[in-house]
Design an enzyme around this catalytic site. Sequence first.
Site, PDB file in Angstrom:
ATOM      1  N   ASN A  54     -10.307   0.702  -0.062  1.00  0.00           N
ATOM      2  CA  ASN A  54      -9.332   0.473   1.004  1.00  0.00           C
ATOM      3  C   ASN A  54      -9.885   0.881   2.367  1.00  0.00           C
ATOM      4  O   ASN A  54     -10.376   2.005   2.523  1.00  0.00           O
ATOM      5  CB  ASN A  54      -8.080   1.312   0.764  1.00  0.00           C
ATOM      6  CG  ASN A  54      -7.309   0.893  -0.465  1.00  0.00           C
ATOM      7  OD1 ASN A  54      -7.749   0.038  -1.221  1.00  0.00           O
ATOM      8  ND2 ASN A  54      -6.161   1.493  -0.660  1.00  0.00           N
TER       9      ASN A  54
ATOM     10  N   ASP B 125       0.852  -1.198   0.000  1.00  0.00           N
ATOM     11  CA  ASP B 125       0.000   0.000   0.000  1.00  0.00           C
ATOM     12  C   ASP B 125       0.890   1.250   0.000  1.00  0.00           C
ATOM     13  O   ASP B 125       1.786   1.370   0.839  1.00  0.00           O
ATOM     14  CB  ASP B 125      -0.879  -0.052   1.269  1.00  0.00           C
ATOM     15  CG  ASP B 125      -1.978   0.986   1.262  1.00  0.00           C
ATOM     16  OD1 ASP B 125      -2.400   1.412   0.176  1.00  0.00           O
ATOM     17  OD2 ASP B 125      -2.434   1.355   2.366  1.00  0.00           O
ATOM     18  N   HIS B 126       0.639   2.171  -0.919  1.00  0.00           N
ATOM     19  CA  HIS B 126       1.410   3.419  -1.022  1.00  0.00           C
ATOM     20  C   HIS B 126       2.916   3.183  -1.024  1.00  0.00           C
ATOM     21  O   HIS B 126       3.666   3.778  -0.239  1.00  0.00           O
ATOM     22  CB  HIS B 126       1.044   4.394   0.117  1.00  0.00           C
ATOM     23  CG  HIS B 126      -0.346   4.914  -0.006  1.00  0.00           C
ATOM     24  ND1 HIS B 126      -0.700   5.893  -0.909  1.00  0.00           N
ATOM     25  CD2 HIS B 126      -1.488   4.556   0.631  1.00  0.00           C
ATOM     26  CE1 HIS B 126      -1.997   6.128  -0.820  1.00  0.00           C
ATOM     27  NE2 HIS B 126      -2.508   5.321   0.104  1.00  0.00           N
TER      28      HIS B 126
ATOM     29  N   THR C 204      -8.290   2.414   8.975  1.00  0.00           N
ATOM     30  CA  THR C 204      -8.564   3.013  10.288  1.00  0.00           C
ATOM     31  C   THR C 204      -9.742   2.342  10.999  1.00  0.00           C
ATOM     32  O   THR C 204      -9.717   2.154  12.221  1.00  0.00           O
ATOM     33  CB  THR C 204      -8.837   4.528  10.112  1.00  0.00           C
ATOM     34  OG1 THR C 204      -7.737   5.094   9.403  1.00  0.00           O
ATOM     35  CG2 THR C 204      -8.992   5.227  11.443  1.00  0.00           C
TER      36      THR C 204
ATOM     37  N   GLY D  48      -9.138   5.608   1.643  1.00  0.00           N
ATOM     38  CA  GLY D  48      -9.825   6.319   2.724  1.00  0.00           C
ATOM     39  C   GLY D  48     -11.241   5.822   2.943  1.00  0.00           C
ATOM     40  O   GLY D  48     -12.164   6.607   3.192  1.00  0.00           O
TER      41      GLY D  48
ATOM     42  N   GLU E 201      -1.225   5.888  -8.729  1.00  0.00           N
ATOM     43  CA  GLU E 201      -2.069   6.952  -8.164  1.00  0.00           C
ATOM     44  C   GLU E 201      -1.859   8.277  -8.875  1.00  0.00           C
ATOM     45  O   GLU E 201      -0.747   8.672  -9.195  1.00  0.00           O
ATOM     46  CB  GLU E 201      -1.784   7.128  -6.659  1.00  0.00           C
ATOM     47  CG  GLU E 201      -2.629   8.254  -6.060  1.00  0.00           C
ATOM     48  CD  GLU E 201      -2.570   8.333  -4.540  1.00  0.00           C
ATOM     49  OE1 GLU E 201      -2.518   7.283  -3.885  1.00  0.00           O
ATOM     50  OE2 GLU E 201      -2.605   9.461  -4.028  1.00  0.00           O
TER      51      GLU E 201
HETATM   52  P1  13P Z   1      -8.619   4.582   5.941  1.00  0.00           P
HETATM   53  O1  13P Z   1      -7.604   4.371   7.017  1.00  0.00           O
HETATM   54  O2  13P Z   1      -9.185   5.953   5.959  1.00  0.00           O
HETATM   55  O3  13P Z   1      -9.670   3.528   5.944  1.00  0.00           O
HETATM   56  O4  13P Z   1      -7.838   4.488   4.543  1.00  0.00           O
HETATM   57  C1  13P Z   1      -7.199   3.297   4.187  1.00  0.00           C
HETATM   58  C2  13P Z   1      -6.424   3.456   2.931  1.00  0.00           C
HETATM   59  O5  13P Z   1      -6.808   4.158   2.022  1.00  0.00           O
HETATM   60  C3  13P Z   1      -5.157   2.715   2.800  1.00  0.00           C
HETATM   61  O6  13P Z   1      -4.479   3.028   1.620  1.00  0.00           O
END
Ligand code: 13P
Length: 287
Positions: free
Chosen positions: A229, A84-85, A232, A208, A135
Amino acid sequence: MLVSAKEMLQKAREGKYAVGQFNINNLEWTKAILLTAQENNSPVILGVSEGAGKYMTGYKTVAAMVSAMIEELNITVPVALHLDHGSYEGAKKAIEAGFSSIMFDGSHYAIEENIEKTTELINITNAKGLSLEAEVGSIGGEEDGVIGAGEIADANECKQIADLGVSMLAAGIGNIHGQYPANWAGLDFEALARINEATGNMPLVLHGGTGIPDDMIKKAISLGVAKINVNTECQLVFAAATRKYIEAGKDLEGKGFDPRKLLAPGFEAIKDIVKEKMVLFGSVNRA
Ligand code: 13P
């Protein structure tokens, strides 16, 4: 089954549902997500940020744990292990360690450099049969108390990156990592429609996912989002369930301090939220 995310996302895009990417932090997270995917016959993507990769001692440890767990738990639904990222260097390391899917986040580079680096990585991932996420535009978030709305992706730039042959594309449309502020303007569906139009059948990625209202999730899926995704939200439910256990004094009863007991409520809470998301995203029984 550890697979690239390409096929599961193309199927999701055609079937008008989305596959969840749930980020992992440790063994409990991984086990909870894999078991929930299997119980619901859903494809799933395990997301690993560079920070979580380091926390788990490195990508090799993560790849070994995930492949062994898939085997030992008899997980037969498609599972992608996704960076991720990722940075350019991080992407190369994760590929070497055995990840089946990579996100290269070149959104902070000028578009020319993003294209150049994404192209180099596509050549590597294609040769190995791995999927690649790129991205364009940026995902907002809080920095030093300043709330950024995120940079809305330009549809032409999205087309340029999509045309390189990436497997999925994350485009900023006002989405934010972490919890949304009360004054959040919501997702920019006009931008999403433009990006969807410009990129053809490209599976789009919504970062997010925590805190986006259900109706916006459904509308985003109808406009080409095939991967969502969530990170959190799993952390919040895990923390709340663990807090409840300790505040009720359960760790002081009998062997309630045993980590297998202490972490069990948080583990169950992750299973519940992941199932809820799989139902909302429409990925149940799509394995
Ligand atoms: P959240 O933590 O807001 O759910 O986002 C997760 C995310 O986009 C990981 O790349």
